[in-house]
Design an enzyme around this catalytic site. Structure first.
Site, PDB file in Angstrom:
ATOM      1  N   GLN A   1     -59.728 -31.263  -5.823  1.00 17.65           N
ATOM      2  CA  GLN A   1     -60.269 -29.927  -6.115  1.00 17.65           C
ATOM      3  C   GLN A   1     -59.441 -28.855  -5.416  1.00 17.65           C
ATOM      4  O   GLN A   1     -59.108 -27.823  -5.991  1.00 17.65           O
ATOM      5  CB  GLN A   1     -61.719 -29.832  -5.650  1.00 17.65           C
ATOM      6  CG  GLN A   1     -62.664 -30.787  -6.363  1.00 17.65           C
ATOM      7  CD  GLN A   1     -64.061 -30.721  -5.766  1.00 17.65           C
ATOM      8  OE1 GLN A   1     -64.525 -29.663  -5.369  1.00 17.65           O
ATOM      9  NE2 GLN A   1     -64.725 -31.862  -5.694  1.00 17.65           N
TER      10      GLN A   1
ATOM     11  N   CYS B   1     -18.993 -52.224  -4.868  1.00 19.33           N
ATOM     12  CA  CYS B   1     -18.296 -51.076  -4.275  1.00 19.33           C
ATOM     13  C   CYS B   1     -17.813 -51.414  -2.866  1.00 19.33           C
ATOM     14  O   CYS B   1     -16.859 -52.173  -2.738  1.00 19.33           O
ATOM     15  CB  CYS B   1     -19.173 -49.827  -4.337  1.00 19.33           C
ATOM     16  SG  CYS B   1     -18.169 -48.340  -4.420  1.00 19.33           S
TER      17      CYS B   1
ATOM     18  N   HIS C   1     -20.474 -49.385  -9.896  1.00 22.43           N
ATOM     19  CA  HIS C   1     -21.893 -49.636  -9.593  1.00 22.43           C
ATOM     20  C   HIS C   1     -22.637 -50.105 -10.840  1.00 22.43           C
ATOM     21  O   HIS C   1     -23.218 -49.286 -11.557  1.00 22.43           O
ATOM     22  CB  HIS C   1     -22.551 -48.353  -9.075  1.00 22.43           C
ATOM     23  CG  HIS C   1     -22.109 -47.954  -7.716  1.00 22.43           C
ATOM     24  ND1 HIS C   1     -22.760 -48.338  -6.572  1.00 22.43           N
ATOM     25  CD2 HIS C   1     -21.047 -47.220  -7.317  1.00 22.43           C
ATOM     26  CE1 HIS C   1     -22.139 -47.848  -5.519  1.00 22.43           C
ATOM     27  NE2 HIS C   1     -21.092 -47.160  -5.946  1.00 22.43           N
TER      28      HIS C   1
ATOM     29  N   GLU D   1     -25.379 -51.484 -11.022  1.00 21.42           N
ATOM     30  CA  GLU D   1     -26.835 -51.309 -10.869  1.00 21.42           C
ATOM     31  C   GLU D   1     -27.350 -50.014 -11.512  1.00 21.42           C
ATOM     32  O   GLU D   1     -28.524 -49.930 -11.862  1.00 21.42           O
ATOM     33  CB  GLU D   1     -27.237 -51.373  -9.389  1.00 21.42           C
ATOM     34  CG  GLU D   1     -26.849 -50.176  -8.512  1.00 21.42           C
ATOM     35  CD  GLU D   1     -25.440 -50.256  -7.940  1.00 21.42           C
ATOM     36  OE1 GLU D   1     -24.595 -50.977  -8.499  1.00 21.42           O
ATOM     37  OE2 GLU D   1     -25.170 -49.576  -6.932  1.00 21.42           O
TER      38      GLU D   1
HETATM   39  N1  GLN Z   1     -17.193 -46.078   1.273  1.00 24.78           N
HETATM   40  C1  GLN Z   1     -16.477 -46.625   0.162  1.00 24.78           C
HETATM   41  C2  GLN Z   1     -15.651 -45.584  -0.562  1.00 24.78           C
HETATM   42  O1  GLN Z   1     -15.888 -44.408  -0.463  1.00 24.78           O
HETATM   43  C3  GLN Z   1     -17.426 -47.323  -0.793  1.00 24.78           C
HETATM   44  C4  GLN Z   1     -18.443 -46.429  -1.418  1.00 24.78           C
HETATM   45  C5  GLN Z   1     -19.589 -47.155  -2.039  1.00 24.78           C
HETATM   46  O2  GLN Z   1     -19.897 -48.307  -1.689  1.00 24.78           O
HETATM   47  N2  GLN Z   1     -20.306 -46.500  -2.910  1.00 24.78           N
HETATM   48  O3  GLN Z   1     -14.719 -45.900  -1.255  1.00 24.78           O
END
Ligand code: GLN
Length: 541
Positions: free
Chosen positions: A195, A384, A510, A512
């Site tokens: 509320q 990465c 990446h 993901e």
């Molecule tokens: N630190 C690393 C770079 O800048 C990897 C970056 C990351 O894992 N996203 O290249």
């Protein structure tokens, strides 16, 4: 549809109620009815983007194909809807102010006093409408970050008030998400915080059209009636959002609460057939009925905060369900791994992942992890920084390049196997200066990567500064670590694999970020398969 309908999602009482998930679930239901939908997140902080924020502050930074560093809620939007987002889907106060101030300096407002109303609010409205203009959408869902009553949110609530008025009630609505806490001492659910939060909205001239109540326990009719009465809302527009076992159950819960129908009614749109959620339900069925389990160690350094690796955790959920396998992920802090305990910590897992990251902290633990996975032939996935660690480990322990490193961690290393490209060396600013967004990659046949993707041309999203140093390519290839993915335009190494290993894949990009519920990422799918094989092998032994 003739004109775009705008849905604004605000939050009250407390943060972390799951506005992102409610937005994504509503988006999913509308999409499953055949509408085109895009979801936008407004972040009321002054950073231009979350790219410069420590993951401990705000969780993972999500990257779109067009290279925007954005809020992790955009990850939910993509995972639920399966359509890519872009820079236009994430607006921050920093961006709004920067645009207005730049215009002021250019002289666009010459002679005028530049103010929050109308200049800032106009810019906000422009950004909201831009999304629809660019993509010809049936629905734009705009999630306003923060909680009603925050100083930072005020200009956004004002912009919503103006837009609601300008667009009219058949083209816009406000959905307010609040909490109904359960007081165990009183054994009662309480509506007073809701509320109060609606009163705050009303003070700013905004009457919500739908209220979604987050709750631990089922709401009685009386509770809904109370909210209806005190908040000027029809009872059908008071929706229960009870805690779910998984965020992926929420669209179905919202459907059974008729959230989608309520929205359509408000817009005077025909209800039509119920949404086609068959593929979504199939995913849930497999997710909830796994026929096997694999145990995966994930090594990172922001492990205290679940949200720091949101997309990786979700990728495992999608790929696990695809295989009808439960992937149990145990996050291990890389700083806690040393030569004495590495075996003890990792020996019971079917596969090992080394996560992305920045900076020196915890790096040696990650490198030790790679060594353990390589030598013991445990399926390994490096993402990465994880791929970069695999390269460093191989250089040190196979090529015998003592003190080999990435120049990010050790500026004067004698063997910079991971290094800055020439065009990165002169860049000093930190915000938005990495290699960001989607880049093409050509994949070699008869490799683990090709086995997973089943094609030779892919694009994947990047977010990093450092790259594999080509000067060492021959040495690596001769010794058995070889590139299986190459950027066709720049020749940069994007994927590294190892011979004589069941599954050892390091990717500079990446994966993901592009895994969705209905399209799990092939590398995660294949990694889980490799983990299953490893499990069989281990049980045989
Ligand atoms: N630190 C690393 C770079 O800048 C990897 C970056 C990351 O894992 N996203 O290249």
């Amino acid at each position: 549809m003739a004109s775009t309908k705008y849905i604004f999602i605000t939050g009250g009482v407390t943060s972390s109620l799951g506005k992102g998930i409610i937005s994504a679930s509503l988006g999913k239901l509308l999409q499953a009815r055949g509408f085109s939908v895009s979801i936008q997140k407004i972040d009321p902080y002054l950073n231009i983007d979350p790219g410069t924020l420590n993951p401990y502050e705000h969780g993972e930074c999500y990257v779109t194909t067009d290279g925007a560093e954005t809020d992790l809620d955009l990850g939910h939007y993509e995972r639920f809807l399966g359509v890519p987002t872009s820079q236009a889907n994430n607006v921050t106060t920093g961006q709004i102010y920067q645009t207005v101030i730049n215009k002021e300096r250019k002289g666009d407002y010459l002679g005028k006093t530049v103010q929050i109303i109308p200049h800032i609010t106009n810019e906000i409205k422009t950004r909201i409408k831009l999304l629809a203009k660019k993509n010809k959408l049936d629905f734009v869902i705009t999630e306003i970050g923060g909680t009603v009553g925050d100083i930072e949110s005020l200009p956004y609530i004002e912009a919503v008030r103006q837009l609601k008025w300008e667009l009219g009630k058949h083209n816009s609505l406000v959905l307010h998400l609040t909490l109904v806490p359960y007081l165990s001492a009183a054994q009662e659910l309480k509506t007073k915080p809701t509320q109060h939060s609606v009163k705050l909205l009303l003070e700013n001239g905004v009457q919500p059209d739908i209220i979604v109540l987050r709750t631990e326990r089922s709401l009685t009719k009386e509770i809904k009636q109370k909210v209806s009465l005190f908040c000027n809302i029809e009872i059908d527009s008071v929706i229960e959002a009870i805690d779910a076992s998984s965020i992926y159950e929420v669209p179905l819960k919202m459907q059974s609460e008729k959230l989608d129908e309520t929205v359509l009614k408000k817009f005077d749109l025909p209800i039509g057939e119920s949404p086609d959620l068959k593929p979504w339900k199939e995913f849930l069925h497999k997710l909830n009925n796994p026929i096997d389990t694999v145990n995966i160690a994930a090594v990172g350094k922001y492990v205290e905060l679940q949200d720091a690796y949101k997309s990786i955790n979700d990728s495992f959920i999608h790929a696990g369900a695809h295989n009808q396998v439960k992937a149990k992920i145990k996050w291990i802090h890389s700083e806690k791994i040393n030569p004495e305990n590495v075996e003890k910590l990792l020996k019971d897992f079917d596969a090992i992942l080394v996560a992305p990251g920045f900076g020196h902290r915890g790096i040696e633990g990650k490198i030790l992890t790679v060594k353990y996975a390589r030598e013991n032939k445990i399926p390994f996935f490096g993402i990465c920084l994880g791929m970069q660690c695999a390269v460093i480990e191989f250089a040190r322990n196979v090529l015998n390049l003592k003190d080999a490193h990435s120049s990010e961690m050790h500026r004067t290393t004698p063997f910079p196997v991971i290094d800055l490209m020439e065009n990165q060396k002169s860049i000093t600013a930190m915000g938005g200066t990495m290699r960001l967004g989607a880049y093409p990659c050509s994949i070699k046949k008869k490799t683990n990567a090709h086995n997973a993707y089943k094609k030779t041309q892919i694009t994947e999203r990047h977010r990093h500064r450092y790259e594999f140093n080509d000067e060492y390519l021959e040495k690596f290839t001769e010794a058995g670590m070889f590139p299986t993915g190459i950027n066709p335009d720049t020749n940069l190494v994007e994927i590294m694999e190892i011979k004589d290993h069941p599954w050892f894949v390091g990717v500079q990009f990446h994966p993901e970020y592009s895994s969705t519920v209905l399209k799990p990422h092939p590398l995660f799918v294949d990694f889980i398969k490799a983990a299953l094989e490893q499990k069989k092998l281990r049980t045989k032994k």
